[in-house]
Design an enzyme around this catalytic site. Structure first.
Site, short mmCIF file in Angstrom:
data_model
loop_
_atom_site.label_atom_id
_atom_site.label_comp_id
_atom_site.label_asym_id
_atom_site.label_seq_id
_atom_site.Cartn_x
_atom_site.Cartn_y
_atom_site.Cartn_z
N ASP A 45 0.84 -1.21 0.00
CA ASP A 45 0.00 0.00 0.00
C ASP A 45 0.87 1.25 0.00
O ASP A 45 1.62 1.49 0.96
CB ASP A 45 -0.89 -0.02 1.24
CG ASP A 45 -2.04 0.97 1.14
OD1 ASP A 45 -2.02 1.81 0.23
OD2 ASP A 45 -2.94 0.89 1.98
N ASP A 46 0.78 2.04 -1.04
CA ASP A 46 1.54 3.31 -1.16
C ASP A 46 3.05 3.08 -1.31
O ASP A 46 3.84 3.96 -0.98
CB ASP A 46 1.29 4.25 0.03
CG ASP A 46 -0.14 4.75 0.12
OD1 ASP A 46 -0.98 4.33 -0.70
OD2 ASP A 46 -0.41 5.57 1.02
N CYS A 65 -6.29 4.20 -3.15
CA CYS A 65 -6.53 2.84 -2.63
C CYS A 65 -7.72 2.08 -3.20
O CYS A 65 -7.55 1.02 -3.81
CB CYS A 65 -6.70 2.91 -1.12
SG CYS A 65 -5.16 3.24 -0.27
N ARG A 100 -7.71 -0.96 -6.03
CA ARG A 100 -8.04 -2.34 -5.64
C ARG A 100 -9.21 -2.90 -6.45
O ARG A 100 -9.26 -4.09 -6.79
CB ARG A 100 -8.38 -2.38 -4.13
CG ARG A 100 -7.16 -2.40 -3.27
CD ARG A 100 -7.36 -1.78 -1.90
NE ARG A 100 -6.14 -1.07 -1.56
CZ ARG A 100 -5.12 -1.62 -0.90
NH1 ARG A 100 -5.22 -2.85 -0.42
NH2 ARG A 100 -4.01 -0.95 -0.69
N LYS A 149 -5.44 -5.67 4.11
CA LYS A 149 -6.36 -4.55 3.90
C LYS A 149 -7.34 -4.85 2.77
O LYS A 149 -6.94 -5.28 1.69
CB LYS A 149 -5.53 -3.31 3.57
CG LYS A 149 -6.34 -2.12 3.07
CD LYS A 149 -5.45 -0.91 2.95
CE LYS A 149 -6.09 0.20 2.15
NZ LYS A 149 -5.26 1.40 2.13
N SER A 172 -8.20 1.59 5.25
CA SER A 172 -6.82 2.04 5.53
C SER A 172 -6.53 2.16 7.02
O SER A 172 -7.41 2.51 7.81
CB SER A 172 -6.56 3.39 4.87
OG SER A 172 -6.71 3.29 3.48
N ASP A 217 -0.47 -0.52 -4.73
CA ASP A 217 -1.76 0.05 -5.17
C ASP A 217 -1.64 1.45 -5.75
O ASP A 217 -2.53 1.92 -6.44
CB ASP A 217 -2.79 0.04 -4.04
CG ASP A 217 -2.48 1.03 -2.94
OD1 ASP A 217 -1.29 1.37 -2.74
OD2 ASP A 217 -3.42 1.47 -2.25
N ASN A 218 -0.54 2.15 -5.43
CA ASN A 218 -0.30 3.50 -5.99
C ASN A 218 1.07 3.96 -5.53
O ASN A 218 1.71 3.30 -4.70
CB ASN A 218 -1.39 4.51 -5.57
CG ASN A 218 -1.68 4.54 -4.09
OD1 ASN A 218 -2.74 4.11 -3.64
ND2 ASN A 218 -0.73 5.01 -3.29
N LYS A 246 1.46 9.60 -5.18
CA LYS A 246 0.06 9.22 -4.92
C LYS A 246 -0.88 10.40 -5.10
O LYS A 246 -0.55 11.53 -4.72
CB LYS A 246 -0.03 8.70 -3.48
CG LYS A 246 -1.44 8.44 -2.98
CD LYS A 246 -1.43 7.85 -1.57
CE LYS A 246 -2.85 7.64 -1.05
NZ LYS A 246 -2.88 6.89 0.23
MG MG Z 1 -2.66 3.16 -1.32
#
Ligand code: MG
Length: 484
Positions: free
Chosen positions: A35-36, A75, A79, A128, A153, A281-282, A302
């Site tokens: 994530d990120d 996010c 997804r 997540k 998150s 995801d980004n 992001k």
């Molecule tokens: Mg993210």
């Protein structure tokens, strides 16, 4: 009973009770999703401040993509695209869903888990989720046999540093208690800071246990790390391990998790039977300064459709099937995983329209294999078509965006403000300018004309708020009825 009738009955019973199993050559699927995590956050993508030996091993023993994308730099949208093989705008999910949102991924959509289940694979989502908090949208309602993790998150949390100064009453109003969920049930009503420190390790232990439990049965494991999304936490064991501060420690703990999963697969003799994919995801959440990752020289991060927001690492390993150490420069996107996995499992594709394409020829290192996409499109905010990529061209459509370029962040987990910026119609040649520094729109009028033609077709299909266009191909998200 006549012998024939008896035989027919036996056959019927046998066939009727047989699960529909994947073809013998079909692999288990392990999908690891950070994530990120930024494009420059892994050793094999140029990170120099700390080491990522297990992720680098995936690259060494498999394929590393240099031009791999998410459909949106945020996010929930990202997804939705990953799990459905569709642009997030097609399935009606944009942005990041809040804890009180009554929206979620529509149960009518077909997910990677449902594709896997259709071929007899056991399915687990660990980590997540962020595709809808109401029970109707949780993983068990989307084809997963099991779920263990957070509904959204880890910063949608009453202990977030930005609300720390408020009273508990005020904080809870802003962010309700963050629950830990198993199946459809809340097993811990309020995640504490100590719990956050254990998230990566708890997810990993669950994943390892799931693999052991399914050593003799094909499976799809979706492990979506909460980290390195802020607020950053690591276990006591990982503290200081990277030698590069908290962010490095967080990445190192994810790397250790990947290492444990690789070891477990080896112990169970599953290496040659398992395809592993790793991506993010980004891009990095740059406003968090030292608590953010690196876009590795790409522009912005992001929350923008510049390369730093949407281009992410992508690693894939399947010994004997994906050649070791190949580097793929062809553009591809998370939407391609569903049709690719469906191909590997010999599963039927969903009846609804897909945007992703099978990229197995790229993964298999077939000579001369090309990206199956003429163009890839990037929507952000609510239905804003902000950019597209075709070949090495990146077209930027006029829009406002948040800019962090040149700013300096803090080192304590508190974000600083972005600047607001605006871009016109611009063109970049990513083959010589991956940092999107030199607009060459004026030098290539014929390219502009062609790309704008593609953009027009996309606007007709999925709409575009920037030009007040309504799409014909959008489907709706799941929406909880008022009575529930
Ligand atoms: Mg993210």
């Amino acid at each position: 009973m006549a012998p024939f009738a008896k035989l027919a009955l036996v056959l019927t019973l046998t066939v009727g009770s047989l699960p529909i199993l994947a073809a013998p050559s079909a692999p288990n699927i392990v999908l690891l999703f950070a994530d990120d995590l930024g494009y420059g956050d892994l050793g094999c993508y140029g990170a120099a401040d700390y080491e990522t030996p297990s992720l680098d091993r995936l690259a060494r023993e498999g394929a590393r993509f240099t031009d791999f994308y998410v459909s949106s730099p945020v996010c929930s949208a990202s997804r939705a695209a990953l799990l459905t093989g569709c642009y997030h705008e097609r399935v009606g999910i944009s942005g990041a869903l809040g804890p009180g949102s009554r929206i979620g991924l529509n149960p009518e959509e077909t997910t990677l888990a449902e594709i896997s289940r259709s071929r007899g694979l056991a399915t687990a989502a660990i980590g997540k989720w962020h595709l809808g908090r109401p029970e109707a949208f949780l993983p068990l309602q989307h084809g997963f046999d099991e779920f263990f993790g957070l509904p959204y998150s880890n910063d949608m949390w009453p202990h977030h540093p930005s609300v720390r100064h408020l009273s508990r009453e005020e904080r809870i109003k802003r962010w309700p208690a963050l629950p830990l969920i198993e199946g459809n049930r809340v097993i811990d009503e309020e995640i504490t800071a100590e719990d956050q420190r254990m998230l990566t390790r708890s997810y990993t232990s669950r994943a390892v246990e799931f693999i052991h439990r399914h050593r003799d049965k094909p499976f799809f494991l979706y492990l979506a790390f909460s980290m390195p999304h802020v607020p950053l936490f690591v276990s006591a064991e990982a503290e200081g391990k990277s030698g590069a501060g908290l962010y490095g420690d967080v990445i190192r703990e994810i790397d250790d998790s990947v290492g444990r999963i690789l070891t477990t697969l080896s112990e169970e003799g599953l290496d040659e039977h398992t395809a592993i994919f790793f991506t993010s995801d980004n891009g990095p959440w740059l406003s968090y300064g030292e608590h953010a990752g690196s876009a590795g020289g790409l522009r912005e991060g992001k929350g923008t459709c510049w390369e730093g927001g949407v281009r992410v690492p992508f690693l894939a390993r399947w010994p004997g099937k994906i050649p070791a150490g190949i580097v793929v420069h062809e553009p591809a996107m998370t939407i391609d995983l569903l049709p690719t996995v469906a191909g590997l499992l010999h599963a039927d594709l969903p009846s609804r329209r897909l945007d992703g394409k099978d990229i197995w020829p790229l993964l298999a290192g077939e000579p001369g294999a090309k990206s199956p996409h003429d163009a890839l499109f990037f929507y952000y905010q609510s239905n804003e078509l902000q950019a597209m990529r075709a070949g090495n061209w990146k077209l930027i459509l006029p829009h406002r965006y948040r800019s962090f370029s040149g700013k300096i962040g803090r080192d304590d987990g508190i974000p600083v403000d972005y600047d607001q910026a605006e871009t016109g119609l611009e063109l970049y040649d990513l083959s010589v300018d991956p940092g999107e520094k030199v607009d060459v729109a004026k030098e290539h009028p014929e390219v502009m004309e062609e790309l704008i033609g593609s953009v027009e077709m996309m606007r007709q299909d999925l709409g575009d708020r920037l030009t007040s266009r309504k799409g014909m191909g959008n489907r709706s998200a799941g929406v909880l009825p008022d009575s529930e």
